[in-house]
Design an enzyme around this catalytic site. Structure first.
Site, mmCIF file in Angstrom:
data_model
loop_
_atom_site.group_PDB
_atom_site.id
_atom_site.type_symbol
_atom_site.label_atom_id
_atom_site.label_comp_id
_atom_site.label_asym_id
_atom_site.label_seq_id
_atom_site.Cartn_x
_atom_site.Cartn_y
_atom_site.Cartn_z
ATOM 1 N N GLU A 60 0.944 -1.312 -0.132
ATOM 2 C CA GLU A 60 -0.019 -0.030 0.058
ATOM 3 C C GLU A 60 1.016 1.352 -0.107
ATOM 4 O OE1 GLU A 60 -3.818 1.814 2.805
ATOM 5 O OE2 GLU A 60 -1.979 0.864 3.780
ATOM 6 N N LYS A 135 -10.434 0.166 -0.553
ATOM 7 C CA LYS A 135 -10.356 0.121 0.841
ATOM 8 C C LYS A 135 -11.709 0.119 1.605
ATOM 9 C CE LYS A 135 -6.928 0.831 4.480
ATOM 10 N NZ LYS A 135 -5.563 1.702 4.993
ATOM 11 N N CYS A 168 -4.426 -3.453 4.187
ATOM 12 C CA CYS A 168 -3.870 -2.972 5.625
ATOM 13 C C CYS A 168 -4.991 -2.990 6.599
ATOM 14 C CB CYS A 168 -3.292 -1.462 5.281
ATOM 15 S SG CYS A 168 -2.176 -0.798 6.419
#
Length: 358
Positions: A60, A135, A168
């Site tokens: 990321e 995300k 993440c």
């Protein structure tokens, strides 16, 4: 079987490389494009050293870095497809590999009136975008990305391995792993830009979720210092039994490479019993149910009140969690830029919740 330590792959194994790219600090589109060219060179160079490599994964923020300046974030936000993904596609096609690349950010549908998305693209060995993921759970209160609106998905990856992507902080929520796995994912890819102090927790959670979901996991994390955070690296390839096949240290430009068996994970899901978490969750207590003469499938109904409430009445679920946490996004004792501080009325409500004086 899956294995680690060689540079090859076979018809039954997918060669997966995670590349531990140092976190860049960039400010302009020109700097982003120059950095992307470096990543393209890495794709082609790494394929020479790892001829069996079918897929390479970058962390990321590796393409654009974290734009701590809001205007720079909007100025550098890109369209997908666009020049960056075209560049990555050319590199994948030239090298004959698949690649996962980070775009932070992707322009919102209402750009520039709303914040960009934090997005991944999976590009195949013909240079085509075959999967895009936004995300779902940005790392609040720091990240200001618009929450993703595409959900999770599964696609046929290299050699037919079923692939999902998360990013993440997404990985701190068991629900997203289970959603990917229940959709059929055999490999969950987790690019991250994770920093200290959460190193031990993040190394642990990816291994735990591989085990809990009978799934391979590929983690590509950043390294280095960008002037604000220090990134701990430890990119890893994890087997579907939760054991690590290979893990980097904290070095810049580290790689790990593993060969993930396609038949191995499918055999395990079909024939494993006591630790076949995916099967057992939807066939609860089948041994006892069968012994009781109540059928052979076990219990299928969801026994968890929280999930039923969340699906049927999400605002009530939100209110319920506020009763055991807080009702404001801001915290008076530790203000964060861009987040409103709670007012006096809200403080009283918080105290009432803490003392159960409702």
């Amino acid at each position: 079987m899956s294995r680690h330590g060689d540079i090859s792959s076979s018809e039954d194994t997918v060669g997966v490389c995670v590349f531990q790219y140092p976190m860049p600090r960039l400010h302009t589109t020109e700097e982003v494009m120059e950095n992307a060219r470096k990543i393209c060179d890495i794709v082609k160079g790494t394929k020479i050293g790892l001829p069996g490599m079918d897929l390479i994964v970058f962390p990321e923020y590796s393409t654009m870095g974290i734009m701590y300046d809001r205007q720079e974030m909007f100025d550098t936000a890109c369209a997908i497809p666009g020049p960056l993904t075209d560049m990555f596609g050319d590199a994948c096609r030239e090298a004959g590999v698949w690649g996962v690349f980070s775009l932070t950010g992707e322009q919102h549908e209402e750009h520039p009136d709303k914040n960009p998305y934090n997005t991944l693209v999976l590009i195949n060995d013909e240079g085509e975008i075959v999967q895009k993921y936004r995300k779902l759970i940005p790392w609040t209160p720091i990240e200001g990305w618009s929450p993703g609106n595409l959900g999770t998905s599964v696609v046929d990856g290299p050699k037919g391995l079923k692939v999902s992507m998360i990013i993440c902080d997404d990985g701190n929520y068991p629900e997203i792993w289970r959603d990917c796995a229940m959709r059929g994912a055999e490999l969950i890819i987790r690019p991250q830009g994770y920093m200290y102090p959460a190193k031990e927790q993040q190394v642990m959670v990816s291994k735990c979720m591989a085990w809990c979901n009978n799934v391979y996991v590929a983690v590509a994390n950043a390294s280095g210092f960008d002037g604000v955070y220090t990134y701990f690296g430890h990119s890893a390839i994890i087997g579907c039994d939760g054991r690590t096949l290979g893990e980097c240290g904290t070095e810049d430009n580290g790689i790990q490479y593993g060969q993930l068996s396609i038949s191995g994970i499918r055999d395990g899901r079909a024939n494993d019993q006591s630790q076949n978490q995916l099967f057992k969750l939807l066939h609860r207590g089948y041994t006892g149910v069968y012994a009781n003469g109540d059928g052979e499938k076990g219990e299928a109904e969801c026994p968890f009140e929280f999930y039923q409430t969340w699906v049927n009445d999400p605002l009530q679920a939100q209110r319920n969690v506020e009763k055991i946490t807080r009702s404001t996004i801001g915290v008076k004792c530790c203000p964060v830029a861009g987040i409103p501080a709670p007012n006096e009325t809200e403080d009283i409500e918080e105290l009432t919740n803490e003392l159960n004086l409702t």
